[in-house]
Write a protein that holds these residues in place. Structure first.
Motif, PDB file in Angstrom:
ATOM      1  N   PRO A  27       0.809  -1.224   0.000  1.00 53.59           N
ATOM      2  CA  PRO A  27       0.000   0.000   0.000  1.00 53.59           C
ATOM      3  C   PRO A  27       0.837   1.266   0.000  1.00 53.59           C
ATOM      4  N   VAL A  28       2.040   1.177   0.539  1.00 59.06           N
ATOM      5  CA  VAL A  28       2.994   2.291   0.596  1.00 59.06           C
ATOM      6  C   VAL A  28       4.369   1.735   0.249  1.00 59.06           C
ATOM      7  N   VAL A  29       5.176   2.522  -0.474  1.00 54.27           N
ATOM      8  CA  VAL A  29       6.547   2.107  -0.780  1.00 54.27           C
ATOM      9  C   VAL A  29       7.490   3.031  -0.007  1.00 54.27           C
ATOM     10  N   PRO A  30       7.950   2.616   1.187  1.00 58.96           N
ATOM     11  CA  PRO A  30       8.828   3.476   2.000  1.00 58.96           C
ATOM     12  C   PRO A  30      10.179   3.693   1.326  1.00 58.96           C
ATOM     13  N   THR A  31      10.764   4.874   1.546  1.00 59.33           N
ATOM     14  CA  THR A  31      12.088   5.192   1.028  1.00 59.33           C
ATOM     15  C   THR A  31      13.007   5.553   2.186  1.00 59.33           C
ATOM     16  N   LEU A  32      14.298   5.364   1.977  1.00 57.82           N
ATOM     17  CA  LEU A  32      15.290   5.646   3.023  1.00 57.82           C
ATOM     18  C   LEU A  32      16.525   6.251   2.379  1.00 57.82           C
ATOM     19  N   ARG A  33      16.980   7.372   2.945  1.00 55.96           N
ATOM     20  CA  ARG A  33      18.195   8.024   2.458  1.00 55.96           C
ATOM     21  C   ARG A  33      19.275   7.878   3.524  1.00 55.96           C
ATOM     22  N   SER A  34      20.481   7.562   3.089  1.00 53.62           N
ATOM     23  CA  SER A  34      21.595   7.330   4.006  1.00 53.62           C
ATOM     24  C   SER A  34      22.789   8.178   3.581  1.00 53.62           C
ATOM     25  N   PRO A  35      23.574   8.685   4.560  1.00 54.06           N
ATOM     26  CA  PRO A  35      24.773   9.460   4.211  1.00 54.06           C
ATOM     27  C   PRO A  35      25.888   8.600   3.638  1.00 54.06           C
ATOM     28  N   GLN A  36      25.730   7.290   3.711  1.00 47.28           N
ATOM     29  CA  GLN A  36      26.770   6.408   3.198  1.00 47.28           C
ATOM     30  C   GLN A  36      26.132   5.137   2.645  1.00 47.28           C
ATOM     31  N   VAL A  37      26.886   4.416   1.837  1.00 42.49           N
ATOM     32  CA  VAL A  37      26.434   3.142   1.295  1.00 42.49           C
ATOM     33  C   VAL A  37      27.224   2.022   1.961  1.00 42.49           C
ATOM     34  N   ALA A  38      26.513   1.048   2.473  1.00 43.44           N
ATOM     35  CA  ALA A  38      27.154  -0.109   3.098  1.00 43.44           C
ATOM     36  C   ALA A  38      26.273  -1.321   2.838  1.00 43.44           C
ATOM     37  N   ARG A  39      26.801  -2.487   3.092  1.00 44.73           N
ATOM     38  CA  ARG A  39      26.000  -3.699   2.887  1.00 44.73           C
ATOM     39  C   ARG A  39      24.876  -3.786   3.899  1.00 44.73           C
ATOM     40  N   GLN A  40      25.110  -3.210   5.087  1.00 39.96           N
ATOM     41  CA  GLN A  40      24.077  -3.170   6.119  1.00 39.96           C
ATOM     42  C   GLN A  40      24.085  -1.796   6.773  1.00 39.96           C
ATOM     43  N   ILE A  41      22.901  -1.269   7.047  1.00 39.56           N
ATOM     44  CA  ILE A  41      22.763   0.035   7.696  1.00 39.56           C
ATOM     45  C   ILE A  41      21.944  -0.156   8.960  1.00 39.56           C
ATOM     46  N   VAL A  42      22.491   0.290  10.078  1.00 38.23           N
ATOM     47  CA  VAL A  42      21.805   0.154  11.364  1.00 38.23           C
ATOM     48  C   VAL A  42      20.969   1.401  11.629  1.00 38.23           C
ATOM     49  N   LEU A  43      19.706   1.204  11.945  1.00 38.48           N
ATOM     50  CA  LEU A  43      18.795   2.296  12.278  1.00 38.48           C
ATOM     51  C   LEU A  43      18.624   2.344  13.792  1.00 38.48           C
ATOM     52  N   THR A  44      18.753   3.536  14.360  1.00 41.50           N
ATOM     53  CA  THR A  44      18.715   3.696  15.814  1.00 41.50           C
ATOM     54  C   THR A  44      17.609   4.643  16.230  1.00 41.50           C
ATOM     55  N   ASP A  45      17.303   4.652  17.539  1.00 43.74           N
ATOM     56  CA  ASP A  45      16.342   5.614  18.064  1.00 43.74           C
ATOM     57  C   ASP A  45      17.089   6.883  18.485  1.00 43.74           C
ATOM     58  N   ALA A  46      16.367   7.798  19.137  1.00 41.20           N
ATOM     59  CA  ALA A  46      16.960   9.079  19.521  1.00 41.20           C
ATOM     60  C   ALA A  46      18.103   8.924  20.515  1.00 41.20           C
ATOM     61  N   ASP A  47      18.131   7.801  21.242  1.00 37.80           N
ATOM     62  CA  ASP A  47      19.200   7.547  22.208  1.00 37.80           C
ATOM     63  C   ASP A  47      20.326   6.713  21.617  1.00 37.80           C
ATOM     64  N   ASN A  48      20.306   6.522  20.287  1.00 36.74           N
ATOM     65  CA  ASN A  48      21.335   5.760  19.579  1.00 36.74           C
ATOM     66  C   ASN A  48      21.272   4.273  19.865  1.00 36.74           C
ATOM     67  N   THR A  49      20.121   3.783  20.305  1.00 36.79           N
ATOM     68  CA  THR A  49      19.941   2.356  20.531  1.00 36.79           C
ATOM     69  C   THR A  49      19.544   1.694  19.218  1.00 36.79           C
ATOM     70  N   PRO A  50      20.278   0.674  18.770  1.00 39.20           N
ATOM     71  CA  PRO A  50      19.943   0.011  17.502  1.00 39.20           C
ATOM     72  C   PRO A  50      18.563  -0.635  17.563  1.00 39.20           C
ATOM     73  N   LEU A  51      17.724  -0.323  16.577  1.00 34.29           N
ATOM     74  CA  LEU A  51      16.381  -0.893  16.502  1.00 34.29           C
ATOM     75  C   LEU A  51      16.247  -1.894  15.368  1.00 34.29           C
ATOM     76  N   ALA A  52      16.943  -1.633  14.255  1.00 39.34           N
ATOM     77  CA  ALA A  52      16.805  -2.507  13.098  1.00 39.34           C
ATOM     78  C   ALA A  52      18.018  -2.379  12.192  1.00 39.34           C
ATOM     79  N   THR A  53      18.192  -3.362  11.342  1.00 32.60           N
ATOM     80  CA  THR A  53      19.254  -3.362  10.348  1.00 32.60           C
ATOM     81  C   THR A  53      18.639  -3.484   8.963  1.00 32.60           C
ATOM     82  N   VAL A  54      19.058  -2.612   8.061  1.00 31.35           N
ATOM     83  CA  VAL A  54      18.622  -2.697   6.673  1.00 31.35           C
ATOM     84  C   VAL A  54      19.682  -3.461   5.890  1.00 31.35           C
TER      85      VAL A  54
END
Length: 383
Positions: A27-54
């Motif tokens: 229903p929606v196609v989410p997009t994500l922009r990153s300052p760098q390209v890597a094989r895996q990108i870690v997404l964190t919350d406001a406290d820098n706690t890792p929540l997910a890996t892309v």
């Protein structure tokens, strides 16, 4: 958006795709922009706690200093939500069997009366779409919960506001549709910003007049009593907030990130943050905007005073040292200044007085729906 993906509220959506991509059944196609390209990108919350890996499968430059990335998301840890932990909408909530109302912005007696006329006393699921401002979200949720208890037969849920998708899709409506509630009563309101402040970023060459205008603006606003202004001048910030940082691109970025964080907190509390760093790079200014705009307006004032004029004012002798090779990476000499293309106002202190410049900034603030120097609201601007 990450919460919606991980929770399954978007159906089969399992990650991010490049702008323009489509996926059957999404229903929606989410997009994500990153300052760098890597094989895996870690997404964190406001406290820098890792929540997910892309897990990155594809990437594409955005034409500037960032990259769009495409890949699936792997959850690392459940987010610790600040508000509405118990009311968070989930796939197990079971909405869609009866009447559903979507509420955002505000909930007024007129809204309650409208619902009484449409659904009477039948069971109702009220889904509150919370704004980025957690205090405003908590107030709205409390208003709806109080009404729901008095009405009876009402379940109240909370859905974080993910805005519109890259393709303009109404994300909240897409969530309800994925849960079987394609038809709902829409009571979403766009409300004017009244209880938050703003951030004004003065950017330009050293000696352009940024600090002079910024100080004059703070003095003018302090005397009017509209805001409680806070000046974040380049030199003061360097001494107090960013001591130890150099002037290379990475340290400049870190300095501006600190300024943006403090400025956002000032504006969130109803104050006016007046920032006057050089901020020579467009990517850094974009980063500052991204940090501020979820909670308050971000106004860019480009002080375009020519280099020759700025250099002639060289009170600290910095240009002379840069010309002699004693200072490296000096903006305007051996480090570039990227002219803003998104400035709300352009000022030149070689042709305009400080009083004229301050008047111009005040006019821009008023035009963005903020208070004038007389303390009245001039515009109910939609957020």
């Amino acid at each position: 958006m990450l919460e919606l993906i991980l929770s399954g509220l978007l159906g089969h959506v399992d990650g991010y795709r490049l702008p323009g991509d489509s996926e059957r059944g999404w229903p929606v196609v989410p997009t994500l922009r990153s300052p760098q390209v890597a094989r895996q990108i870690v997404l964190t919350d406001a406290d820098n706690t890792p929540l997910a890996t892309v897990v990155v499968e594809r990437s594409r430059s955005d034409g500037e200093d960032s990259w769009w990335v495409s890949g699936t998301v792997r959850e690392e840890r459940r987010a610790e939500h600040g508000i509405a932990r118990a009311q968070r909408l989930t796939v197990e909530s079971g909405i869609g069997r009866g009447a559903v109302v979507l509420i955002a912005g505000r909930f007024s007696p007129a809204d309650a009366e409208s619902l009484r006329g449409e659904v009477g006393t039948e069971p109702l699921d009220a889904v509150v779409v919370g704004p980025a401002d957690s205090a405003a979200a908590a107030r709205l949720l409390q208003d709806v919960e109080d009404w729901g208890r008095a009405r009876g037969g009402t379940r109240v849920w909370y859905l974080p506001d993910a805005g519109a998708g890259h393709d303009g899709i109404d994300v909240a409506a897409a969530v309800l549709a994925s849960m079987g509630a394609a038809h709902f009563i829409d009571l979403r309101h766009h409300v004017a910003r009244r209880d938050t402040g703003a951030v004004v970023l003065f950017t330009g060459l050293s000696g352009a007049g940024k600090s002079t205008i910024a100080r004059a603006l703070v003095e003018r606003i302090s005397s009017s009593g509209i805001y409680r202004p806070v000046l974040l001048d380049g030199d003061d910030v360097r001494h107090e907030l960013s001591a130890g940082l150099g002037f290379g691109r990475e340290d400049r970025e870190r300095n501006l990130r600190r300024i943006a964080w403090v400025a956002a907190r000032v504006a969130e509390g109803g104050g006016l943050a007046v920032c006057a760093p050089i901020a020579p790079f467009a990517s850094s200014r974009d980063m500052m905007r991204a940090m501020v705009e979820p909670v308050a307006p971000f106004l860019v004032v480009y002080v375009s005073t020519p280099l020759a004029v700025a250099e002639s004012r060289d009170r600290k002798g910095l240009y002379a040292k840069a010309r002699a090779g004693l200072i490296e990476d000096f903006t305007g000499i051996d480090s570039p200044y990227e002219t803003p293309t998104d400035a709300d106002l352009v000022l030149d202190t070689s042709t305009s007085s400080i009083e004229e410049c301050v008047a111009g900034v005040l006019a821009v603030i008023a035009a963005r729906g903020e208070s004038t120097t007389e303390g009245r609201q001039v515009d109910d601007r939609d957020e």
